[in-house]
Motif scaffolding. Structure first.
Motif, PDB file in Angstrom:
ATOM      1  N   ALA A 168       0.832  -1.208   0.000  1.00 42.93           N
ATOM      2  CA  ALA A 168       0.000   0.000   0.000  1.00 42.93           C
ATOM      3  C   ALA A 168       0.861   1.250   0.000  1.00 42.93           C
ATOM      4  O   ALA A 168       0.609   2.209  -0.744  1.00 42.93           O
ATOM      5  CB  ALA A 168      -0.930  -0.012   1.215  1.00 42.93           C
ATOM      6  N   GLY A 169       1.896   1.258   0.836  1.00 47.62           N
ATOM      7  CA  GLY A 169       2.782   2.412   0.898  1.00 47.62           C
ATOM      8  C   GLY A 169       3.531   2.630  -0.398  1.00 47.62           C
ATOM      9  O   GLY A 169       3.731   3.777  -0.833  1.00 47.62           O
ATOM     10  N   THR A 170       3.942   1.546  -1.043  1.00 45.97           N
ATOM     11  CA  THR A 170       4.644   1.651  -2.323  1.00 45.97           C
ATOM     12  C   THR A 170       3.772   2.318  -3.373  1.00 45.97           C
ATOM     13  O   THR A 170       4.224   3.210  -4.107  1.00 45.97           O
ATOM     14  CB  THR A 170       5.066   0.249  -2.811  1.00 45.97           C
ATOM     15  OG1 THR A 170       6.019  -0.301  -1.900  1.00 45.97           O
ATOM     16  CG2 THR A 170       5.682   0.318  -4.200  1.00 45.97           C
ATOM     17  N   ALA A 171       2.513   1.895  -3.460  1.00 50.61           N
ATOM     18  CA  ALA A 171       1.604   2.468  -4.454  1.00 50.61           C
ATOM     19  C   ALA A 171       1.412   3.971  -4.236  1.00 50.61           C
ATOM     20  O   ALA A 171       1.421   4.758  -5.195  1.00 50.61           O
ATOM     21  CB  ALA A 171       0.261   1.746  -4.402  1.00 50.61           C
ATOM     22  N   LEU A 172       1.269   4.372  -2.977  1.00 52.66           N
ATOM     23  CA  LEU A 172       1.097   5.796  -2.698  1.00 52.66           C
ATOM     24  C   LEU A 172       2.365   6.580  -3.005  1.00 52.66           C
ATOM     25  O   LEU A 172       2.306   7.671  -3.589  1.00 52.66           O
ATOM     26  CB  LEU A 172       0.695   5.986  -1.230  1.00 52.66           C
ATOM     27  CG  LEU A 172      -0.755   5.645  -0.878  1.00 52.66           C
ATOM     28  CD1 LEU A 172      -0.971   5.733   0.620  1.00 52.66           C
ATOM     29  CD2 LEU A 172      -1.726   6.577  -1.613  1.00 52.66           C
ATOM     30  N   LEU A 173       3.511   6.047  -2.601  1.00 58.79           N
ATOM     31  CA  LEU A 173       4.769   6.730  -2.880  1.00 58.79           C
ATOM     32  C   LEU A 173       4.977   6.906  -4.384  1.00 58.79           C
ATOM     33  O   LEU A 173       5.442   7.955  -4.850  1.00 58.79           O
ATOM     34  CB  LEU A 173       5.935   5.949  -2.287  1.00 58.79           C
ATOM     35  CG  LEU A 173       7.354   6.436  -2.645  1.00 58.79           C
ATOM     36  CD1 LEU A 173       7.541   7.903  -2.254  1.00 58.79           C
ATOM     37  CD2 LEU A 173       8.402   5.568  -1.972  1.00 58.79           C
ATOM     38  N   LEU A 174       4.601   5.913  -5.162  1.00 58.57           N
ATOM     39  CA  LEU A 174       4.746   5.991  -6.615  1.00 58.57           C
ATOM     40  C   LEU A 174       3.644   6.826  -7.261  1.00 58.57           C
ATOM     41  O   LEU A 174       3.659   7.051  -8.475  1.00 58.57           O
ATOM     42  CB  LEU A 174       4.755   4.588  -7.215  1.00 58.57           C
ATOM     43  CG  LEU A 174       5.973   3.724  -6.856  1.00 58.57           C
ATOM     44  CD1 LEU A 174       5.834   2.332  -7.455  1.00 58.57           C
ATOM     45  CD2 LEU A 174       7.269   4.379  -7.337  1.00 58.57           C
ATOM     46  N   GLY A 175       2.685   7.274  -6.469  1.00 54.15           N
ATOM     47  CA  GLY A 175       1.649   8.165  -6.983  1.00 54.15           C
ATOM     48  C   GLY A 175       0.581   7.481  -7.806  1.00 54.15           C
ATOM     49  O   GLY A 175       0.108   8.052  -8.798  1.00 54.15           O
ATOM     50  N   SER A 176       0.170   6.273  -7.383  1.00 54.96           N
ATOM     51  CA  SER A 176      -0.799   5.516  -8.174  1.00 54.96           C
ATOM     52  C   SER A 176      -1.989   5.069  -7.329  1.00 54.96           C
ATOM     53  O   SER A 176      -1.894   4.132  -6.537  1.00 54.96           O
ATOM     54  CB  SER A 176      -0.113   4.283  -8.789  1.00 54.96           C
ATOM     55  OG  SER A 176      -1.043   3.497  -9.495  1.00 54.96           O
ATOM     56  N   TRP A 177      -3.131   5.744  -7.528  1.00 52.40           N
ATOM     57  CA  TRP A 177      -4.361   5.296  -6.850  1.00 52.40           C
ATOM     58  C   TRP A 177      -4.773   3.928  -7.361  1.00 52.40           C
ATOM     59  O   TRP A 177      -5.266   3.090  -6.605  1.00 52.40           O
ATOM     60  CB  TRP A 177      -5.490   6.290  -7.084  1.00 52.40           C
ATOM     61  CG  TRP A 177      -5.348   7.635  -6.435  1.00 52.40           C
ATOM     62  CD1 TRP A 177      -5.373   8.848  -7.050  1.00 52.40           C
ATOM     63  CD2 TRP A 177      -5.175   7.908  -5.037  1.00 52.40           C
ATOM     64  NE1 TRP A 177      -5.230   9.857  -6.135  1.00 52.40           N
ATOM     65  CE2 TRP A 177      -5.106   9.313  -4.890  1.00 52.40           C
ATOM     66  CE3 TRP A 177      -5.070   7.105  -3.900  1.00 52.40           C
ATOM     67  CZ2 TRP A 177      -4.932   9.930  -3.647  1.00 52.40           C
ATOM     68  CZ3 TRP A 177      -4.890   7.709  -2.653  1.00 52.40           C
ATOM     69  CH2 TRP A 177      -4.830   9.107  -2.539  1.00 52.40           C
ATOM     70  N   TRP A 178      -4.563   3.690  -8.655  1.00 49.11           N
ATOM     71  CA  TRP A 178      -4.919   2.385  -9.216  1.00 49.11           C
ATOM     72  C   TRP A 178      -4.013   1.291  -8.660  1.00 49.11           C
ATOM     73  O   TRP A 178      -4.444   0.160  -8.438  1.00 49.11           O
ATOM     74  CB  TRP A 178      -4.843   2.429 -10.743  1.00 49.11           C
ATOM     75  CG  TRP A 178      -5.956   3.210 -11.357  1.00 49.11           C
ATOM     76  CD1 TRP A 178      -5.895   4.458 -11.897  1.00 49.11           C
ATOM     77  CD2 TRP A 178      -7.320   2.799 -11.471  1.00 49.11           C
ATOM     78  NE1 TRP A 178      -7.120   4.866 -12.340  1.00 49.11           N
ATOM     79  CE2 TRP A 178      -8.031   3.850 -12.087  1.00 49.11           C
ATOM     80  CE3 TRP A 178      -8.012   1.652 -11.103  1.00 49.11           C
ATOM     81  CZ2 TRP A 178      -9.386   3.790 -12.356  1.00 49.11           C
ATOM     82  CZ3 TRP A 178      -9.378   1.581 -11.369  1.00 49.11           C
ATOM     83  CH2 TRP A 178     -10.043   2.638 -11.987  1.00 49.11           C
ATOM     84  N   GLY A 179      -2.759   1.644  -8.439  1.00 50.68           N
ATOM     85  CA  GLY A 179      -1.856   0.688  -7.809  1.00 50.68           C
ATOM     86  C   GLY A 179      -2.295   0.369  -6.396  1.00 50.68           C
ATOM     87  O   GLY A 179      -2.200  -0.784  -5.943  1.00 50.68           O
ATOM     88  N   LEU A 180      -2.795   1.384  -5.684  1.00 50.10           N
ATOM     89  CA  LEU A 180      -3.293   1.168  -4.330  1.00 50.10           C
ATOM     90  C   LEU A 180      -4.515   0.250  -4.345  1.00 50.10           C
ATOM     91  O   LEU A 180      -4.631  -0.661  -3.528  1.00 50.10           O
ATOM     92  CB  LEU A 180      -3.643   2.512  -3.684  1.00 50.10           C
ATOM     93  CG  LEU A 180      -4.166   2.451  -2.251  1.00 50.10           C
ATOM     94  CD1 LEU A 180      -3.124   1.850  -1.312  1.00 50.10           C
ATOM     95  CD2 LEU A 180      -4.578   3.854  -1.771  1.00 50.10           C
ATOM     96  N   ALA A 181      -5.429   0.492  -5.282  1.00 53.71           N
ATOM     97  CA  ALA A 181      -6.613  -0.367  -5.395  1.00 53.71           C
ATOM     98  C   ALA A 181      -6.221  -1.808  -5.705  1.00 53.71           C
ATOM     99  O   ALA A 181      -6.851  -2.761  -5.232  1.00 53.71           O
ATOM    100  CB  ALA A 181      -7.545   0.175  -6.475  1.00 53.71           C
ATOM    101  N   SER A 182      -5.150  -1.965  -6.483  1.00 56.22           N
ATOM    102  CA  SER A 182      -4.695  -3.296  -6.876  1.00 56.22           C
ATOM    103  C   SER A 182      -4.102  -4.082  -5.719  1.00 56.22           C
ATOM    104  O   SER A 182      -3.918  -5.306  -5.830  1.00 56.22           O
ATOM    105  CB  SER A 182      -3.653  -3.195  -7.991  1.00 56.22           C
ATOM    106  OG  SER A 182      -4.180  -2.526  -9.126  1.00 56.22           O
ATOM    107  N   VAL A 183      -3.799  -3.405  -4.618  1.00 53.37           N
ATOM    108  CA  VAL A 183      -3.258  -4.103  -3.446  1.00 53.37           C
ATOM    109  C   VAL A 183      -4.247  -5.148  -2.937  1.00 53.37           C
ATOM    110  O   VAL A 183      -3.863  -6.126  -2.283  1.00 53.37           O
ATOM    111  CB  VAL A 183      -2.896  -3.086  -2.341  1.00 53.37           C
ATOM    112  CG1 VAL A 183      -2.508  -3.780  -1.048  1.00 53.37           C
ATOM    113  CG2 VAL A 183      -1.741  -2.203  -2.811  1.00 53.37           C
ATOM    114  N   LEU A 184      -5.526  -4.970  -3.263  1.00 55.23           N
ATOM    115  CA  LEU A 184      -6.527  -5.974  -2.878  1.00 55.23           C
ATOM    116  C   LEU A 184      -6.175  -7.345  -3.447  1.00 55.23           C
ATOM    117  O   LEU A 184      -6.475  -8.373  -2.828  1.00 55.23           O
ATOM    118  CB  LEU A 184      -7.916  -5.540  -3.363  1.00 55.23           C
ATOM    119  CG  LEU A 184      -8.550  -4.352  -2.625  1.00 55.23           C
ATOM    120  CD1 LEU A 184      -9.863  -3.950  -3.300  1.00 55.23           C
ATOM    121  CD2 LEU A 184      -8.790  -4.715  -1.163  1.00 55.23           C
TER     122      LEU A 184
END
Length: 224
Positions: A168-184
């Motif tokens: 989750a932290g990686t996705a936010l640091l990289l600036g990707s809301w879609w990446g954060l959603a994909s953490v599911l």
């Protein structure tokens, strides 16, 4: 061992960097540079510290992800998990290229903190459990026994809990809301892996049933 740690660290994050920047179509991605440089530094510092403190565990952590005495189910799931991580990196690179997400700086800072907390939980877990191998197996040759202290007194799989925060932290640091959603996706895969791991531990590790009855939660205290 240290040489192997350094080599594997640069290879792994070199691949991550290639996937991120090639899919992004540019090297001008500040979040990705912060992530890669920070992860290489932390991996080397914590890895060297762990190698000095527990060389047996570090040897396990540096072993191949697919092993002979690993359960068949875990071989399949771990292969899927590794491919998912690689695909996830490419997906977030495309997110950056096409501007699908607009993540404010404060959220990236929060993501960095969440990522660090996840790494710290994983590191505490390894300090507590000398048998925290990256694959599901019983380590009879190392005298594996049930660990009930430290983070294991709160949840049965603290390493996976830390990994979820890391993703989750990686996705936010990289600036990707879609990446954060994909953490599911990773949450589901790791949840499935808890069942695979516990089936192996219940069958081959004396006292694990009693421990599982005592510590009810797998990943999140008071939730699941």
């Amino acid at each position: 061992m240290i040489a192997k740690l350094v080599l594997q660290t640069f290879i792994w994050f070199g691949v991550m960097g290639a996937l991120l920047f090639l899919s992004a179509g540019t090297l001008h991605w500040q979040g990705a540079w912060v992530y890669l440089v920070g992860m290489v530094g932390l991996s080397l510092i914590l890895g060297i510290t762990l190698a000095q403190r527990d060389p047996g565990l570090m040897n396990e952590r540096l072993s191949r992800p697919i092993q002979k005495n690993q359960t068949a189910a875990d071989k399949v799931l771990l292969s899927i998990l590794l491919l998912a991580i690689l695909g996830w990196q490419i997906f977030m690179g495309f997110d950056f290229r096409f501007g699908w997400s607009t993540v404010p700086v404060w959220a990236q800072v929060v993501g960095t903190l969440v990522l660090l907390v996840g790494i710290w939980i994983c590191y505490l877990t390894m300090l507590e459990n000398s048998f925290a191998a990256p694959v599901v197996k019983i380590q009879d040759e190392r005298g594996q026994h049930v660990i009930t202290t430290g983070p294991y007194s709160h949840v049965r799989h603290p390493m996976y809990a830390g990994a979820i925060l890391f993703f989750a932290g990686t996705a936010l640091l990289l600036g990707s809301w879609w990446g954060l959603a994909s953490v599911l996706v990773f949450v589901v895969l790791l949840a499935i892996r808890t069942f695979i791991e516990e089936k192996t531990l219940r069958a081959g590790l004396r006292g694990y049933d009693d421990y599982a009855n005592e510590v009810r939660y797998r990943l999140i205290p008071m939730v699941w």
